[in-house]
Design a protein around this motif. Structure first.
Motif, PDB file in Angstrom:
ATOM      1  N   MET A 179       0.903  -1.136   0.010  1.00 32.86           N
ATOM      2  CA  MET A 179       0.040   0.023   0.100  1.00 32.86           C
ATOM      3  C   MET A 179       1.011   1.135   0.034  1.00 32.86           C
ATOM      4  SD  MET A 179      -2.765   1.408  -0.255  1.00 32.86           S
ATOM      5  CE  MET A 179      -4.282   0.328   0.203  1.00 32.86           C
ATOM      6  N   ALA A 180       2.125   1.247   0.856  1.00 30.37           N
ATOM      7  CA  ALA A 180       2.823   2.429   0.601  1.00 30.37           C
ATOM      8  C   ALA A 180       3.304   2.628  -0.656  1.00 30.37           C
ATOM      9  CB  ALA A 180       4.005   2.174   1.693  1.00 30.37           C
ATOM     10  N   ALA A 181       3.580   1.630  -1.530  1.00 29.55           N
ATOM     11  CA  ALA A 181       4.194   1.686  -2.751  1.00 29.55           C
ATOM     12  C   ALA A 181       3.024   2.253  -3.573  1.00 29.55           C
ATOM     13  CB  ALA A 181       4.673   0.255  -3.468  1.00 29.55           C
ATOM     14  N   THR A 182       1.851   2.003  -3.371  1.00 31.11           N
ATOM     15  CA  THR A 182       0.730   2.342  -4.411  1.00 31.11           C
ATOM     16  C   THR A 182       0.631   3.911  -3.978  1.00 31.11           C
ATOM     17  OG1 THR A 182      -0.422   0.300  -4.028  1.00 31.11           O
ATOM     18  CG2 THR A 182      -1.783   2.386  -4.462  1.00 31.11           C
ATOM     19  N   VAL A 183       0.775   4.632  -2.618  1.00 27.62           N
ATOM     20  CA  VAL A 183       0.478   5.895  -2.157  1.00 27.62           C
ATOM     21  C   VAL A 183       1.626   6.517  -2.789  1.00 27.62           C
ATOM     22  CG1 VAL A 183       0.412   7.301  -0.347  1.00 27.62           C
ATOM     23  CG2 VAL A 183      -0.854   5.218  -0.131  1.00 27.62           C
ATOM     24  N   ALA A 184       2.835   6.042  -2.814  1.00 26.66           N
ATOM     25  CA  ALA A 184       3.852   6.850  -3.321  1.00 26.66           C
ATOM     26  C   ALA A 184       3.910   7.014  -4.809  1.00 26.66           C
ATOM     27  CB  ALA A 184       5.256   6.020  -2.844  1.00 26.66           C
ATOM     28  N   GLU A 185       3.226   5.928  -5.646  1.00 29.01           N
ATOM     29  CA  GLU A 185       2.957   6.121  -7.034  1.00 29.01           C
ATOM     30  C   GLU A 185       2.180   7.360  -7.097  1.00 29.01           C
ATOM     31  OE1 GLU A 185       1.646   3.479 -10.964  1.00 29.01           O
ATOM     32  OE2 GLU A 185       1.783   2.531  -8.717  1.00 29.01           O
ATOM     33  N   LYS A 186       1.151   7.261  -6.526  1.00 24.76           N
ATOM     34  CA  LYS A 186       0.160   8.687  -6.707  1.00 24.76           C
ATOM     35  C   LYS A 186       0.621   9.808  -6.093  1.00 24.76           C
ATOM     36  CE  LYS A 186      -3.618   5.040  -7.306  1.00 24.76           C
ATOM     37  NZ  LYS A 186      -4.960   4.810  -6.904  1.00 24.76           N
ATOM     38  N   MET A 187       1.484   9.626  -5.081  1.00 25.09           N
ATOM     39  CA  MET A 187       1.856  10.968  -4.486  1.00 25.09           C
ATOM     40  C   MET A 187       3.282  10.936  -4.310  1.00 25.09           C
ATOM     41  SD  MET A 187      -0.872  11.670  -1.477  1.00 25.09           S
ATOM     42  CE  MET A 187       0.116  13.024  -0.983  1.00 25.09           C
ATOM     43  N   PRO A 188       3.978  11.287  -5.110  1.00 27.26           N
ATOM     44  CA  PRO A 188       5.764  10.881  -5.062  1.00 27.26           C
ATOM     45  C   PRO A 188       6.203  11.533  -3.809  1.00 27.26           C
ATOM     46  CG  PRO A 188       4.681  11.454  -7.386  1.00 27.26           C
ATOM     47  CD  PRO A 188       3.660  11.695  -6.441  1.00 27.26           C
ATOM     48  N   SER A 189       5.634  12.709  -3.323  1.00 27.91           N
ATOM     49  CA  SER A 189       6.343  13.484  -2.023  1.00 27.91           C
ATOM     50  C   SER A 189       5.814  13.046  -0.773  1.00 27.91           C
ATOM     51  CB  SER A 189       5.850  15.020  -2.355  1.00 27.91           C
ATOM     52  OG  SER A 189       4.465  15.205  -1.935  1.00 27.91           O
ATOM     53  N   VAL A 190       5.016  11.735  -0.833  1.00 30.21           N
ATOM     54  CA  VAL A 190       4.553  11.419   0.510  1.00 30.21           C
ATOM     55  C   VAL A 190       5.753  11.081   1.662  1.00 30.21           C
ATOM     56  CG1 VAL A 190       4.331   8.954  -0.275  1.00 30.21           C
ATOM     57  CG2 VAL A 190       2.781   9.731   1.528  1.00 30.21           C
ATOM     58  N   GLN A 191       6.878  10.371   1.085  1.00 30.39           N
ATOM     59  CA  GLN A 191       7.857  10.177   2.400  1.00 30.39           C
ATOM     60  C   GLN A 191       8.342  11.335   2.704  1.00 30.39           C
ATOM     61  OE1 GLN A 191      11.070   7.747   0.987  1.00 30.39           O
ATOM     62  NE2 GLN A 191      11.753   7.076   3.082  1.00 30.39           N
ATOM     63  N   LEU A 192       8.643  12.455   1.954  1.00 30.92           N
ATOM     64  CA  LEU A 192       8.972  13.553   2.506  1.00 30.92           C
ATOM     65  C   LEU A 192       7.876  14.363   3.370  1.00 30.92           C
ATOM     66  CD1 LEU A 192      10.811  16.050   2.514  1.00 30.92           C
ATOM     67  CD2 LEU A 192       9.932  16.836   0.628  1.00 30.92           C
TER      68      LEU A 192
END
Length: 277
Positions: free
Chosen positions: A39-52
């Motif tokens: 799910m984290a990978a899915t979120v990061a694909e749609k929101m590339p800035s999510v980890q930051l």
């Protein structure tokens, strides 16, 4: 540290992504499972800035706690939606500034409970407790023996909820729950909130569908919806802002990469701190 006695076998549901463990993925933690990482990978694909954004939110929380324990003189904290312990934890920051600080953590994830027992260890003069409870049942939180034994509700308490309220289904009336919790605290208590910001979150509609498939309600909140949580409080400057805009530290490097030049869109989060009037 006091805690509830939860010795019966518990279904940890590691086959389904959990918000606390997804956040742990973004912070580089290790208490997560394949479903969380997927799910984290899915979120990061749609929101590339999510980890930051996750890291900037964590910096905000730590700065706000330092402010509360330092300038504001708060010595009691109730943290709801605690998540996976990640050092420095809230109590470590508070007790570094004021060793006598008392902290109660509350979360509904049994994995959080297991790790909190091991890692949420108080200073010698302070106190730390953990309760397994759900935000949607404020009466259970307020009536818990762990809370009553740890906090004096006749003295100011900082109620902290980082990246929690956008996970609450509207039918559970999150504004009413926050009001109930704040009503139980005296004047001078504080409310610290960060939430997923609807106006700043591109791609959030499809993310809501992704989380719904996992049985989790995700509802980013507008600025006006977020401000309503602070009714009855006075917002501390600079008000409700993106997390990296809330009193950034200049004396030490922070986690966020300055080269990334985070703007509001890089951290689609509303963050604020209010004092009960």
């Amino acid at each position: 540290m006091s805690h509830t006695d939860a010795r019966a076998p518990i279904d940890l549901r590691t086959d389904r992504a959990h918000p606390a463990r997804i956040y742990d993925v973004f912070l580089g933690g290790k208490t997560n499972y394949p479903a969380d990482r997927a799910m984290a990978a899915t979120v990061a694909e749609k929101m590339p800035s999510v980890q930051l954004a996750a890291r900037l939110n964590r910096e905000f929380v730590l700065r706000a706690v330092r402010y509360l324990a330092g300038e504001a003189g708060v010595r009691q904290f109730l943290d709801i939606g605690t998540g996976i312990p990640t050092s420095p934890n809230l109590h470590e920051v508070a007790q570094e500034t004021a060793p006598e600080s008392r902290v109660v953590y509350a979360d509904n994830d049994p994995i959080v409970l297991a790790h909190s027992r091991a890692l949420h260890v108080s200073s010698a003069v302070g106190r730390t407790a953990y309760i397994q409870a759900d935000f949607t049942d404020p009466e259970a939180i307020l009536a818990s023996a762990e809370l009553r034994d740890t906090l004096d509700l006749g003295q100011p308490v900082a109620l902290t909820m980082g990246l929690l309220l956008h996970w609450i289904d509207p039918k559970d009336e999150p504004h009413a729950v926050v009001r109930r919790l704040m009503d139980a605290l005296p004047v001078g208590s504080c409310l610290m909130i960060s939430v997923f910001a609807r106006e700043l979150a591109g791609g959030s509609a499809t993310l809501q569908d992704d989380f719904a498939a996992e049985g989790t309600a995700l509802r980013p909140l507008t600025r006006d919806e977020t401000l309503r949580f602070f009714d009855g409080t006075e917002l501390i400057d600079p008000g409700l802002v993106a997390p990296h805009e809330w009193r950034p530290r200049t004396d030490v490097p922070e986690i966020g990469d300055p080269a990334a030049g985070p703007g509001a869109a890089s951290a689609p989060i509303w963050a604020g701190l209010g004092v009960k009037k």
